[in-house]
Write an enzyme that holds these catalytic residues in place. Structure first.
Site, PDB file in Angstrom:
ATOM      1  N   CYS A 115     -31.565 -41.688  -8.200  1.00  0.00           N
ATOM      2  CA  CYS A 115     -30.463 -42.535  -8.326  1.00  0.00           C
ATOM      3  C   CYS A 115     -30.847 -43.388  -7.012  1.00  0.00           C
ATOM      4  CB  CYS A 115     -29.188 -41.984  -7.684  1.00  0.00           C
ATOM      5  SG  CYS A 115     -27.848 -42.923  -7.173  1.00  0.00           S
TER       6      CYS A 115
ATOM      7  N   GLU B 182      -3.064 -14.261  -7.498  1.00  0.00           N
ATOM      8  CA  GLU B 182      -3.501 -15.596  -6.991  1.00  0.00           C
ATOM      9  C   GLU B 182      -2.449 -16.099  -6.069  1.00  0.00           C
ATOM     10  OE1 GLU B 182      -4.462 -19.442  -6.364  1.00  0.00           O
ATOM     11  OE2 GLU B 182      -5.810 -17.976  -7.543  1.00  0.00           O
TER      12      GLU B 182
ATOM     13  N   ASP C  83     -13.067 -13.932  -6.123  1.00  0.00           N
ATOM     14  CA  ASP C  83     -13.316 -15.393  -6.297  1.00  0.00           C
ATOM     15  C   ASP C  83     -12.833 -16.234  -5.296  1.00  0.00           C
ATOM     16  OD1 ASP C  83     -14.831 -17.652  -7.044  1.00  0.00           O
ATOM     17  OD2 ASP C  83     -13.620 -18.041  -8.834  1.00  0.00           O
TER      18      ASP C  83
ATOM     19  N   CYS D  41     -24.201 -43.581 -11.309  1.00  0.00           N
ATOM     20  CA  CYS D  41     -24.273 -42.343 -10.691  1.00  0.00           C
ATOM     21  C   CYS D  41     -24.750 -41.252 -11.674  1.00  0.00           C
ATOM     22  CB  CYS D  41     -22.666 -42.005  -9.965  1.00  0.00           C
ATOM     23  SG  CYS D  41     -22.649 -40.480  -9.378  1.00  0.00           S
TER      24      CYS D  41
ATOM     25  N   CYS E 201     -18.125 -19.634  -2.677  1.00  0.00           N
ATOM     26  CA  CYS E 201     -18.565 -21.008  -2.504  1.00  0.00           C
ATOM     27  C   CYS E 201     -18.819 -21.428  -0.995  1.00  0.00           C
ATOM     28  CB  CYS E 201     -17.762 -21.936  -2.926  1.00  0.00           C
ATOM     29  SG  CYS E 201     -15.914 -21.698  -2.300  1.00  0.00           S
TER      30      CYS E 201
END
Length: 489
Positions: free
Chosen positions: A91, A342, A398, A183, A445
């Site tokens: 890029c 959740e 998760d 991008c 994550c």
């Protein structure tokens, strides 16, 4: 990386490494990369230097711009021995120059080496923070390195001095928006829209009060959510409709908070959705719902996670932090019973809708397992709540970046209470017949919070870490996604 984390990282590197290589005065040997994609070197006195733009194995000169007691921050000045893994960035807006885009940090490193660096980060975190070593290192999950970002939040600003609108990510270490004309991590059809979007916003009467465009791509629909701080005129709405017709997108408008997001033209609009073809599942979603950025990797991730979970037709499974049901619904194709939990009531409602829609579309012989969804604050879990949720053979976890500490701690407290460990809380009512899950698949994550939780599961909850590996969800960034598997010892 915070200063505290840099202090910890610097201390570990100074202790673990041998004497620095003898080099000419002012040169540094880069020995690794940190979680901010900075090269890490050590001075002859052992002091650690974090260098923007430097790669492992390189000999460099660097300009120090910040000094602390046991580390320094520096910028790359010259490369005297170049890494074989250094590549030309894909890029034109990537780099260390003024105005460079801050969306990517690792385009100068071969994508295969990026994955190796992330694997090392995962293993280092597991060991240094959790004192855990995985028995098996999983093969990394990889996918397309370009055009993968199906979700993005693009900042928008009209700049009177330039007489034009900027649309894109922020500059490196800056609050200013980069002057991006392309991008390469966005899907090609979105990349091609960047300049037309700039022209569109520049022609709106409301150009000064439209600070953001949120992108959400499904398998067949591209949605753009325009945040606008004042009502749009009929002329502006007409311009948006013309753009949508020309570029094949849906416009959603957000006049205030996330709950105000609505389609500009709802009549006959195709629903935003992505598929999980390995399980015959279609997941409808709204553009502001949380979904994975990289749909290619998500499909592989779900398949890998369920293969590792190995849920049987006689088993009950709990999916913690279930979101829209990204894992819950595929699990329901394999297990006897599933419970999705959740924190968001809105996401729980969406999960139920997705379950019912998919159940209605499946033949009777392929019906989904009995599945229920519950809304609960998972950062306030207790042993009593775990017991009340009943026995599950397996868990899928998760969590967001904060991890699943309360959940892991509740499981550890129950195990310690059963052992009669000193200082352990008493077993809650009904716990005598409660059995912890035999297997846990943890999708993360944030390697630091995964390592913290892994330490609890292994050292206090009676589990082994049988496998772990990275998921390259965000190529060219320093973001590390990973997966770990725990089994009862």
């Amino acid at each position: 990386m915070s200063e505290t984390n840099k202090d910890d990282r610097a201390a570990l590197l100074a202790e673990a490494a041998g004497p620095a290589t003898e080099l000419p005065p002012g040169w540094l040997e880069v020995v690794s990369m940190d979680m901010d994609a900075q090269g890490v070197a050590r001075k002859s006195d052992g002091k650690v230097v974090f260098i923007d733009g430097a790669l492992p194995t390189e000999w460099v000169s660097a300009n120090t711009h910040r000094k602390k007691n046991n580390w320094e921050a520096a910028s790359l000045m010259a490369i005297h021995r170049e890494s074989a893994q250094r590549v030309r960035p894909g890029c034109p807006h990537f780099g260390l120059h003024s105005g460079a885009c801050g969306g990517c940090k690792m385009q100068h490193l071969h994508v295969g080496a990026q994955v190796a660096v992330k694997q090392r980060v995962l293993e280092d975190n597991l060991w240094h923070l959790g004192k855990v070593k995985a028995e098996t290192i999983l093969r990394p999950i990889e996918g397309p390195a370009w055009g993968y970002r199906y979700r993005a939040r693009l900042s928008v600003r009209y700049v009177p001095k330039k007489g034009e609108v900027l649309v894109g990510f922020h500059e490196r270490k800056s609050r200013y928006i980069a002057d991006m004309q392309t991008c390469k991590i966005l899907p090609p059809h979105v990349d091609a829209m960047l300049m037309p979007l700039r022209a569109l916003i520049g022609g709106l009467q409301a150009r000064d009060t439209c600070p953001q465009i949120e992108l959400a791509c499904g398998d067949t629909v591209t949605a753009l959510v325009l945040r606008h701080l004042e009502p749009l005129s009929e002329g502006d709405l007409a311009r948006l409709r013309a753009f949508a017709a020309e570029h094949g997108v849906q416009w959603w408008l957000q006049p205030k908070g996330p709950d105000t997001v609505h389609l500009l033209d709802a009549d006959g609009a195709e629903q935003l959705a992505y598929g999980l073809p390995d399980f015959g599942i279609t997941m409808p979603f709204k553009p502001t719902d949380f979904t994975q950025v990289n749909s290619h990797i998500n499909r592989v991730l779900v398949t890998r996670a369920l293969r590792l979970l190995d849920a049987g037709k006689a088993e009950r499974v709990i999916d913690w932090f279930c979101g829209l049901g990204n894992f819950t619904l595929p699990i329901a194709t394999q297990a006897r019973e599933v419970l999705g939990i959740e924190g968001s009531e809105a996401l729980v409602a969406r999960s139920r809708e997705n379950y019912e829609k998919n159940q209605a579309q499946r033949p009777v012989q392929q019906a989904l397992a009995a599945t229920s969804f519950v809304a609960r604050n998972l950062f306030e879990m207790t042993p009593e709540m775990l017991v009340a949720d009943g026995v599950a053979d397996k868990w899928l976890v998760d969590p967001p970046r904060e991890g699943a500490f309360a959940l892991s701690k509740a499981l550890a407290d129950l195990h310690q209470a059963r052992l009669g460990a000193e200082g352990a809380p008493p077993l809650p009512a009904g716990a005598a017949h409660w059995v912890p899950p035999q297997r846990i698949v943890y999708v993360s994550c944030n390697p630091a919070t995964l390592a913290r939780d892994a330490g609890l599961l292994v050292h206090q909850a009676g589990y082994r870490c049988v496998a772990a590996g990275v998921v390259n969800m965000f190529p060219h960034t320093a973001h590390v996604e990973s997966m770990a598997v725990f089994e009862r010892a």
